[in-house]
Design a protein around this motif. Sequence first.
Motif, mmCIF file in Angstrom:
data_model
loop_
_atom_site.group_PDB
_atom_site.id
_atom_site.type_symbol
_atom_site.label_atom_id
_atom_site.label_comp_id
_atom_site.label_asym_id
_atom_site.label_seq_id
_atom_site.Cartn_x
_atom_site.Cartn_y
_atom_site.Cartn_z
ATOM 1 N N GLN A 102 0.833 -1.203 0.000
ATOM 2 C CA GLN A 102 0.000 0.000 0.000
ATOM 3 C C GLN A 102 0.868 1.252 0.000
ATOM 4 O O GLN A 102 0.589 2.220 -0.723
ATOM 5 C CB GLN A 102 -0.921 -0.005 1.227
ATOM 6 N N LEU A 103 1.928 1.253 0.794
ATOM 7 C CA LEU A 103 2.842 2.395 0.817
ATOM 8 C C LEU A 103 3.472 2.615 -0.563
ATOM 9 O O LEU A 103 3.609 3.750 -1.019
ATOM 10 C CB LEU A 103 3.934 2.173 1.865
ATOM 11 N N CYS A 104 3.853 1.519 -1.219
ATOM 12 C CA CYS A 104 4.434 1.621 -2.566
ATOM 13 C C CYS A 104 3.438 2.209 -3.554
ATOM 14 O O CYS A 104 3.801 3.006 -4.428
ATOM 15 C CB CYS A 104 4.894 0.247 -3.047
ATOM 16 N N SER A 105 2.171 1.814 -3.428
ATOM 17 C CA SER A 105 1.146 2.309 -4.336
ATOM 18 C C SER A 105 0.958 3.814 -4.201
ATOM 19 O O SER A 105 0.906 4.550 -5.205
ATOM 20 C CB SER A 105 -0.182 1.582 -4.065
ATOM 21 N N VAL A 163 8.670 4.342 -11.535
ATOM 22 C CA VAL A 163 9.030 3.032 -12.071
ATOM 23 C C VAL A 163 9.614 2.139 -10.976
ATOM 24 O O VAL A 163 9.288 0.947 -10.877
ATOM 25 C CB VAL A 163 10.037 3.182 -13.237
ATOM 26 N N VAL A 164 10.479 2.731 -10.120
ATOM 27 C CA VAL A 164 11.087 1.963 -9.031
ATOM 28 C C VAL A 164 10.016 1.434 -8.085
ATOM 29 O O VAL A 164 10.015 0.249 -7.706
ATOM 30 C CB VAL A 164 12.110 2.820 -8.262
ATOM 31 N N PHE A 165 9.085 2.309 -7.702
ATOM 32 C CA PHE A 165 8.020 1.887 -6.786
ATOM 33 C C PHE A 165 7.090 0.869 -7.451
ATOM 34 O O PHE A 165 6.540 -0.002 -6.774
ATOM 35 C CB PHE A 165 7.225 3.093 -6.307
ATOM 36 N N CYS A 166 6.912 0.972 -8.758
ATOM 37 C CA CYS A 166 6.071 0.008 -9.473
ATOM 38 C C CYS A 166 6.707 -1.385 -9.433
ATOM 39 O O CYS A 166 6.025 -2.384 -9.174
ATOM 40 C CB CYS A 166 5.871 0.465 -10.910
ATOM 41 N N ILE A 167 8.024 -1.441 -9.685
ATOM 42 C CA ILE A 167 8.724 -2.729 -9.639
ATOM 43 C C ILE A 167 8.693 -3.313 -8.229
ATOM 44 O O ILE A 167 8.446 -4.504 -8.031
ATOM 45 C CB ILE A 167 10.180 -2.553 -10.122
ATOM 46 N N LEU A 168 8.945 -2.444 -7.244
ATOM 47 C CA LEU A 168 8.910 -2.903 -5.858
ATOM 48 C C LEU A 168 7.517 -3.411 -5.483
ATOM 49 O O LEU A 168 7.375 -4.426 -4.787
ATOM 50 C CB LEU A 168 9.326 -1.766 -4.926
ATOM 51 N N GLY A 169 6.478 -2.726 -5.967
ATOM 52 C CA GLY A 169 5.112 -3.174 -5.706
ATOM 53 C C GLY A 169 4.828 -4.531 -6.311
ATOM 54 O O GLY A 169 4.137 -5.359 -5.711
ATOM 55 N N CYS A 170 5.377 -4.786 -7.528
ATOM 56 C CA CYS A 170 5.192 -6.097 -8.162
ATOM 57 C C CYS A 170 5.866 -7.203 -7.351
ATOM 58 O O CYS A 170 5.296 -8.288 -7.178
ATOM 59 C CB CYS A 170 5.755 -6.076 -9.581
#
Length: 536
Positions: free
Chosen positions: A353-356, A375-382
Amino acid sequence: MGEADRYYQGGAPPPPQQQSYAHQPQYEQQPWGNQPHNGHDGYQYPQPTYGAPPPYSFNPPQPNDTKYSFDEAFKLEKPKYNDIWAGILFLLVCAGYVVVSAIAIRGYASGGAPGKGIYAGNTFSLNSNTIILFACVLLIAFVFSYVYVWLARLFPKQFIWITGILNLVWALGTAIYYLYKKYWSAGIVFLIFAVFLMFAFYTWISRIPFSSLMLKTSINVSKRYGHVYLVSLLGGLLGIAFAAWFTVTLVAIYVKYEPSPNNPHCRPGGTGCSKGKVIGLIVFITFAMYWISEWLKNTIHTTISGVYGAWYFSPNNFPQGATRGAMKRALTYSFGSISLGSLLIAIVQFLRQLCSVARQQAFDDGGIGGIALSVVFCILGCLLSLLEWAVEFLNRYAFSHIALYGKAYFPAAKDTWRMIKDRGIDALVNECLIGPVLSFGALFIGYACALFAYLYLLLTHPAYNSNGAYTPVVMAFAFLIGFQTAHVFTTPISSGIDTIFVASGWDPQVMVHEHPELYQEMVRVFPQVQQAIQVR
């Protein structure tokens, strides 16, 4: 007559060396399955044999046996409260949530101009406009979730197709709308999600017949035994009530502690305000929201697993008070274990949720740096999503085991994981789509709530969101409310299938002896089931 035959016909139990899976498996030269277990070199290796499942009191009762209770059918020889520390920690977090909520709501009610309508209230933070928004989100989540469960009950065969098509149309439509409104971050996320859905649904087609059979079986059992839908409804209402409490607390924290010259609480003599205090309290209540929601969902799952376990082992002499007995065990001896498993998944969900939120805010900031961070947060979220899937997968089957045999969390998870891999039950799990389908259904409801939140903010133009700074936060919490509410409602549907898989792994002969029609139908739609559910 062999030991297994005497066991299933009410005779003496198997010898001690064949009892608990917790012991090392015995090996024999002839495999149970219809196909040999060959290695890469062509040699036929011995397969593990497990004998009886962990002891559940006496032998499976026969139709002419007297009525008995759930506690007698799945008797704990040495009952004890497992994982006590996790249960105590959960209660402390609940108590902390109550204290924070009480203080914040009291401040909300005593001042700060929260307002009493859509177009009234303060201009510095969330206000009555937001409360009305979240009230509508709760109504949408409740209606959509309830309708979704009834679709599964009325049309089990068509349910998977309905879910796939609805999600695909919704994701594409929402992506196009966000892109049209130039809300690029949300539009790109939904477009990626739509492409992923297309690929996923294409790979599902060959697995739909087996999944439909398991869903139909689960629905049929739920109609005949226990109080599955009553538990689902009550759990859903509790989830809605808690979500309503959470939304009021969320708004109250902003009203009481948001630093602004216009905030009465920040004037001389008032309560101190700071961004750090707001962020800290929001982080705490959000984490508590995840943990409590997961605990509620897993308690429902464990209760329903007890009902399906009773049906699997005793279809002709169903235990009295199975739902009540399973729930009592979940709320007493297994309370700490459920709290521990829920804590693990809550941590992962909270980080995701924090990443989102961080991803959306970074994208909205613009510039090369903002896009790179997005992009970094998107990869981390995945990556966190994959971890969440793995933990949820383990939790589902571990809690089914805990429901019947009352082990602590980690021993139950370890034993269940070994059994799933060694028995070949993972083949059934991978073939069954119900878990992913229900997750996509929850995503559909969560995104519907997020879209409503976006449209609401767009149409009402609240003063506190004049620059759009609160849009990602409000949408994220709207999604959270819808997603968690849907998961609570749909948990009983998947619980039955999970329990059937676990029980057939522990004692596959019961499937063939007590449920021959189901077994033959499973073999017809998925012949490889004979290697997973092996019979001597």
